[in-house]
Scaffold this active site. Structure first.
Site, mmCIF file in Angstrom:
data_model
loop_
_atom_site.group_PDB
_atom_site.id
_atom_site.type_symbol
_atom_site.label_atom_id
_atom_site.label_comp_id
_atom_site.label_asym_id
_atom_site.label_seq_id
_atom_site.Cartn_x
_atom_site.Cartn_y
_atom_site.Cartn_z
ATOM 1 N N GLU A 92 0.854 -1.199 0.000
ATOM 2 C CA GLU A 92 0.000 0.000 0.000
ATOM 3 C C GLU A 92 0.881 1.236 0.000
ATOM 4 O O GLU A 92 1.905 1.276 0.698
ATOM 5 C CB GLU A 92 -0.887 -0.015 1.246
ATOM 6 C CG GLU A 92 -1.672 1.243 1.507
ATOM 7 C CD GLU A 92 -2.417 1.202 2.830
ATOM 8 O OE1 GLU A 92 -2.685 2.292 3.373
ATOM 9 O OE2 GLU A 92 -2.728 0.090 3.327
ATOM 10 N N GLU B 2 -2.552 11.944 3.065
ATOM 11 C CA GLU B 2 -3.415 11.554 4.171
ATOM 12 C C GLU B 2 -3.113 12.410 5.404
ATOM 13 O O GLU B 2 -1.956 12.672 5.719
ATOM 14 C CB GLU B 2 -3.201 10.081 4.532
ATOM 15 C CG GLU B 2 -4.077 9.611 5.693
ATOM 16 C CD GLU B 2 -3.764 8.198 6.122
ATOM 17 O OE1 GLU B 2 -4.694 7.481 6.540
ATOM 18 O OE2 GLU B 2 -2.583 7.814 6.040
#
Length: 353
Positions: free
Chosen positions: A135, A140
């Site tokens: 990932e 974020e």
């Protein structure tokens, strides 16, 4: 915030090998949403107080649409409904139908990213059989934090070693989902216009993610300093145009072709949940209680909870096409988010699973 993170690595930038890439996929304009899958159910992945709506609800409620004035894609939280206690608020999670293999670069040009108390947005990528295939979190953070964080999550054995990057704050160097309660190997952008209100005030910027055999790199360029080859939306470019990455994970510490496989691109905005809603984290930048004081009631608190995306363009190494699959099925992997405290100078580190 930067003050709560451990300064584990300070690296003097040096040159990385340059690679030329050609565009193989574009999400922009009136067709932006054509090749994405909408999650279409409540947030059972991160325990967020959110419902990720279907494509039809997103369209009819104008939670995912192309603005007719700017021709840019809007992905947002419902900011008009009044939510009753014990209910959840509508929002959006989309995943690309295509997967993109090693040898790819994806470039996201954004004018606004979601922010505000209880808001937890991300632009990221993930292999379908996580943790196998890894990932990459390009963008974020949550609530009223000031800086974007970039993180890898992998199977055991991948670490950040000898990075060539401009960022100096590293919250962990072990990318394994089994280490530090899956904190991943995260890097914090020192630019305070990389997230939140200052990002919006600066008219956003461009995020570049390279998944190469030599390593994974992320660059962030505020609007005023976007390289000419990216601002002109060229059909090809060289990483020589980009300078030193903001964050870098060389293959010397993490064999990219071992730990990473073809990735789906993902945009999502959840509310509260295991990260943004954890009391010890929420109270770092916000007051009150995440769910009862924000999700419940009038939606106007979410007026800034939206992505404004000019385009996402995917490039492959010249002579290759790294699009490996087009899925007609829903195609979402059942993952989840958890949170915990890692022993990083007392810092609370929150992470994806």
């Amino acid at each position: 915030m930067l003050s709560s993170l451990a300064l584990l690595s300070v690296v003097l930038p040096s040159a990385l090998a340059a690679t030329t890439y050609d565009m193989v996929k574009e999400y922009s304009g009136s067709t932006f949403f054509n090749d994405w899958n909408f999650y279409g159910q409540f947030d059972n992945l991160t325990n967020g107080d959110a419902i990720f709506v279907t494509s039809s609800v997103a369209s009819s409620s104008k939670l995912a649409y192309v603005d007719s004035t700017t021709n840019r894609a809007i992905i947002k939280v419902d900011n008009t409904s009044t939510v009753a206690f014990n209910d959840k608020r509508n929002t959006v999670r989309i995943s690309s139908k295509d997967e993109f293999d090693i040898g790819s670069v994806w470039i996201a040009d954004m004018y606004h990213v979601p922010f505000g108390c209880s808001v937890w947005p991300a632009f990221w990528s993930q292999a379908p059989n996580w943790p196998s295939g890894g990932e990459i979190d390009t963008f974020e953070h949550w609530n009223l934090e000031l800086h974007n964080q970039m993180t890898l999550h992998t199977e055991p054995g991948c670490t950040q070693a000898s990075p060539v990057q401009t960022a100096t704050v590293v919250n962990s160097t072990d990318c394994s989902f089994q280490d530090n309660s899956n904190a991943g190997c995260g890097v914090m952008d020192s630019t305070d216009s990389s997230y939140g209100a200052k990002f919006a005030a600066a008219q956003g910027g461009v995020f570049v993610t390279e998944m190469a055999e030599s390593g994974i790199s992320v660059w962030f360029f505020p609007r005023s300093s976007v390289p000419a080859s990216l601002s002109s939306n060229a059909s090809s470019f060289s990483t020589a145009d980009l300078g030193t990455p903001t964050a870098n994970w060389p293959t010397a510490g993490c064999a990219i072709d071992t730990y990473f496989k073809a990735q789906n691109l993902i945009f999502d905005i959840t509310l509260c949940g295991d990260a943004a809603g954890a009391a010890s984290v929420f109270q770092q930048t916000c007051s009150g209680v995440c769910y009862t004081d924000y999700v419940v009631g009038n939606g106007s608190v979410y007026d800034n909870a939206y992505f404004d995306v000019a385009s996402v363009r995917v490039y492959s190494v010249t002579g290759m096409n790294t699009i490996v699959r087009v899925s007609s099925a829903l195609g979402f992997r059942a993952g989840c988010w958890v949170w915990g405290a890692a022993a990083l100078s007392g810092a609370v580190v929150l992470f994806a699973l």
